[in-house]
Write a protein that holds these residues in place. Structure first.
Motif, mmCIF file in Angstrom:
data_model
loop_
_atom_site.group_PDB
_atom_site.id
_atom_site.type_symbol
_atom_site.label_atom_id
_atom_site.label_comp_id
_atom_site.label_asym_id
_atom_site.label_seq_id
_atom_site.Cartn_x
_atom_site.Cartn_y
_atom_site.Cartn_z
ATOM 1 N N GLU A 1 29.630 30.591 43.764
ATOM 2 C CA GLU A 1 30.330 31.730 43.194
ATOM 3 C C GLU A 1 31.844 31.579 43.300
ATOM 4 O OE1 GLU A 1 30.639 36.385 44.220
ATOM 5 O OE2 GLU A 1 28.585 35.607 44.026
ATOM 6 N N ALA A 2 32.334 31.018 44.386
ATOM 7 C CA ALA A 2 33.780 30.867 44.571
ATOM 8 C C ALA A 2 34.388 29.985 43.476
ATOM 9 C CB ALA A 2 34.090 30.299 45.952
ATOM 10 N N ALA A 3 33.704 28.912 43.116
ATOM 11 C CA ALA A 3 34.205 28.017 42.070
ATOM 12 C C ALA A 3 34.236 28.741 40.719
ATOM 13 C CB ALA A 3 33.342 26.765 41.978
ATOM 14 N N CYS A 4 33.237 29.542 40.468
ATOM 15 C CA CYS A 4 33.178 30.287 39.204
ATOM 16 C C CYS A 4 34.279 31.343 39.157
ATOM 17 C CB CYS A 4 31.804 30.921 39.047
ATOM 18 S SG CYS A 4 30.478 29.682 38.930
ATOM 19 N N LEU A 5 34.509 32.015 40.250
ATOM 20 C CA LEU A 5 35.592 32.993 40.307
ATOM 21 C C LEU A 5 36.944 32.305 40.114
ATOM 22 C CD1 LEU A 5 34.369 35.284 43.209
ATOM 23 C CD2 LEU A 5 34.480 35.852 40.769
ATOM 24 N N TRP A 6 37.124 31.133 40.724
ATOM 25 C CA TRP A 6 38.365 30.364 40.541
ATOM 26 C C TRP A 6 38.576 30.080 39.062
ATOM 27 C CZ3 TRP A 6 38.848 25.734 38.051
ATOM 28 C CH2 TRP A 6 40.140 25.201 38.020
ATOM 29 N N TYR A 7 37.521 29.629 38.386
ATOM 30 C CA TYR A 7 37.632 29.277 36.981
ATOM 31 C C TYR A 7 38.085 30.479 36.150
ATOM 32 C CZ TYR A 7 36.282 28.472 32.197
ATOM 33 O OH TYR A 7 36.289 28.413 30.837
ATOM 34 N N TYR A 8 37.397 31.599 36.284
ATOM 35 C CA TYR A 8 37.753 32.766 35.475
ATOM 36 C C TYR A 8 39.109 33.348 35.859
ATOM 37 C CZ TYR A 8 33.500 32.841 32.774
ATOM 38 O OH TYR A 8 32.507 32.513 31.890
ATOM 39 N N ARG A 9 39.448 33.295 37.121
ATOM 40 C CA ARG A 9 40.780 33.761 37.536
ATOM 41 C C ARG A 9 41.855 32.864 36.913
ATOM 42 N NH1 ARG A 9 40.081 33.581 42.650
ATOM 43 N NH2 ARG A 9 39.314 35.698 42.772
ATOM 44 N N THR A 10 41.637 31.562 36.948
ATOM 45 C CA THR A 10 42.580 30.597 36.382
ATOM 46 C C THR A 10 42.760 30.831 34.883
ATOM 47 O OG1 THR A 10 42.023 28.957 38.065
ATOM 48 C CG2 THR A 10 43.020 28.127 36.034
ATOM 49 N N ILE A 11 41.654 31.020 34.186
ATOM 50 C CA ILE A 11 41.703 31.267 32.742
ATOM 51 C C ILE A 11 42.443 32.580 32.454
ATOM 52 C CG2 ILE A 11 40.261 31.917 30.747
ATOM 53 C CD1 ILE A 11 40.126 29.008 31.116
ATOM 54 N N GLY A 12 42.062 33.633 33.162
ATOM 55 C CA GLY A 12 42.683 34.940 32.929
ATOM 56 C C GLY A 12 44.176 34.935 33.172
ATOM 57 N N GLU A 13 44.596 34.295 34.260
ATOM 58 C CA GLU A 13 46.029 34.230 34.565
ATOM 59 C C GLU A 13 46.781 33.407 33.527
ATOM 60 O OE1 GLU A 13 46.011 32.778 38.599
ATOM 61 O OE2 GLU A 13 45.544 34.766 39.418
ATOM 62 N N ALA A 14 46.173 32.317 33.064
ATOM 63 C CA ALA A 14 46.824 31.484 32.043
ATOM 64 C C ALA A 14 46.955 32.243 30.724
ATOM 65 C CB ALA A 14 46.035 30.191 31.840
ATOM 66 N N LEU A 15 45.927 32.989 30.366
ATOM 67 C CA LEU A 15 45.994 33.789 29.143
ATOM 68 C C LEU A 15 47.088 34.846 29.245
ATOM 69 C CD1 LEU A 15 42.166 34.187 28.538
ATOM 70 C CD2 LEU A 15 43.758 32.924 27.060
ATOM 71 N N ARG A 16 47.183 35.485 30.394
ATOM 72 C CA ARG A 16 48.219 36.507 30.608
ATOM 73 C C ARG A 16 49.608 35.884 30.486
ATOM 74 N NH1 ARG A 16 51.159 37.401 34.697
ATOM 75 N NH2 ARG A 16 49.867 36.211 36.117
ATOM 76 N N ARG A 17 49.805 34.725 31.138
ATOM 77 C CA ARG A 17 51.105 34.039 31.044
ATOM 78 C C ARG A 17 51.428 33.646 29.610
ATOM 79 N NH1 ARG A 17 49.104 31.418 35.492
ATOM 80 N NH2 ARG A 17 48.621 29.577 34.249
ATOM 81 N N GLY A 18 50.393 33.299 28.854
ATOM 82 C CA GLY A 18 50.583 32.876 27.467
ATOM 83 C C GLY A 18 50.881 34.012 26.513
ATOM 84 N N GLY A 19 50.639 35.267 26.929
ATOM 85 C CA GLY A 19 51.052 36.401 26.117
ATOM 86 C C GLY A 19 49.940 37.188 25.434
ATOM 87 N N VAL A 20 48.689 37.078 25.885
ATOM 88 C CA VAL A 20 47.621 37.848 25.224
ATOM 89 C C VAL A 20 47.758 39.330 25.537
ATOM 90 C CG1 VAL A 20 46.052 35.869 25.303
ATOM 91 C CG2 VAL A 20 45.889 37.637 27.067
ATOM 92 N N ASP A 21 47.163 40.142 24.682
ATOM 93 C CA ASP A 21 47.200 41.589 24.842
ATOM 94 C C ASP A 21 45.976 42.115 25.592
ATOM 95 O OD1 ASP A 21 49.590 42.004 23.240
ATOM 96 O OD2 ASP A 21 48.341 41.371 21.555
ATOM 97 N N ALA A 22 44.870 41.404 25.511
ATOM 98 C CA ALA A 22 43.616 41.837 26.146
ATOM 99 C C ALA A 22 42.731 40.613 26.321
ATOM 100 C CB ALA A 22 42.925 42.887 25.296
ATOM 101 N N LEU A 23 41.691 40.776 27.107
ATOM 102 C CA LEU A 23 40.730 39.678 27.329
ATOM 103 C C LEU A 23 39.425 39.994 26.606
ATOM 104 C CD1 LEU A 23 41.343 39.076 31.131
ATOM 105 C CD2 LEU A 23 42.326 37.829 29.210
ATOM 106 N N LEU A 24 38.774 38.936 26.128
ATOM 107 C CA LEU A 24 37.500 39.055 25.422
ATOM 108 C C LEU A 24 36.476 38.166 26.126
ATOM 109 C CD1 LEU A 24 35.822 39.969 22.940
ATOM 110 C CD2 LEU A 24 36.698 37.930 21.755
ATOM 111 N N ALA A 25 35.505 38.790 26.782
ATOM 112 C CA ALA A 25 34.450 38.011 27.444
ATOM 113 C C ALA A 25 33.459 37.536 26.397
ATOM 114 C CB ALA A 25 33.748 38.891 28.492
ATOM 115 N N GLU A 26 33.397 36.228 26.247
ATOM 116 C CA GLU A 26 32.511 35.668 25.241
ATOM 117 C C GLU A 26 31.312 35.073 25.929
ATOM 118 O OE1 GLU A 26 34.298 34.375 21.480
ATOM 119 O OE2 GLU A 26 35.979 33.723 22.724
#
Length: 167
Positions: free
Chosen positions: A142-167
């Motif tokens: 679970e820790a590795a999976c949380l790392w992955y999604y946290r990493t993705i979410g933070e990168a998207l935020r830094r890149g300028g997205v307005d919202a997240l879409l769980a696909e």
């Protein structure tokens, strides 16, 4: 007598919002080579294809989409491990690039006030295969999976997205 336009759910037509379509397929049709290991992420990994991604986003905006999705669906451990020894180090920058390309497309269309950018939280392992996802979580932890999604979410935020879409 004319009836007011409504959707089958009873929502008036002025509440309907149009999203973009498949970025991966459109980008391949526009010239990014098909890649059975990286899929649509090839357009992020190889800078020569960034303009194609921007153009694809712009086509959706020009067609009336008021929400566009970042092109990072294939930036996932399962695919990246097949190609990169440093796959973990690539996840954040490639995801941030996807967000920045969507932001650039919106800017070029002068649609900052009317188009929202949705940052893709892609499957952690393979599309449409919950059985493989469950196995991935069990094997990786679970820790590795949380790392992955946290990493993705933070990168998207830094890149300028307005919202997240769980696909």
């Amino acid at each position: 007598m004319a009836m007011p336009m409504t959707s089958c759910a009873g929502v008036s037509d002025h509440q309907v919002r149009v999203m973009d379509g498949s970025m991966g397929r459109l980008c391949m049709l526009k010239g990014i080579p098909e890649d059975d290991k990286l899929w649509s992420a090839r357009g992020l990994v190889e800078e020569q294809y960034h303009e194609i991604i921007i153009e694809a986003h712009m086509e959706y905006i020009q067609a009336g989409s008021v929400m566009i999705t970042t092109n990072n669906y294939a930036v996932q451990p399962n695919y990246y491990r097949r190609v990169f020894d440093n796959w973990q180090a690539r996840i954040a920058p490639d995801t941030e690039t996807a967000a920045r390309l969507a932001v650039e497309a919106r800017r070029r269309c002068h649609a900052e006030g009317s188009v929202r950018i949705l940052g893709s939280l892609p499957p952690i392992c393979e599309s449409h295969r919950p059985d493989l996802t469950a196995l991935f979580i069990e094997e990786e932890g679970e820790a590795a999976c949380l790392w992955y999604y946290r990493t993705i979410g933070e990168a998207l935020r830094r890149g300028g997205v307005d919202a997240l879409l769980a696909e």
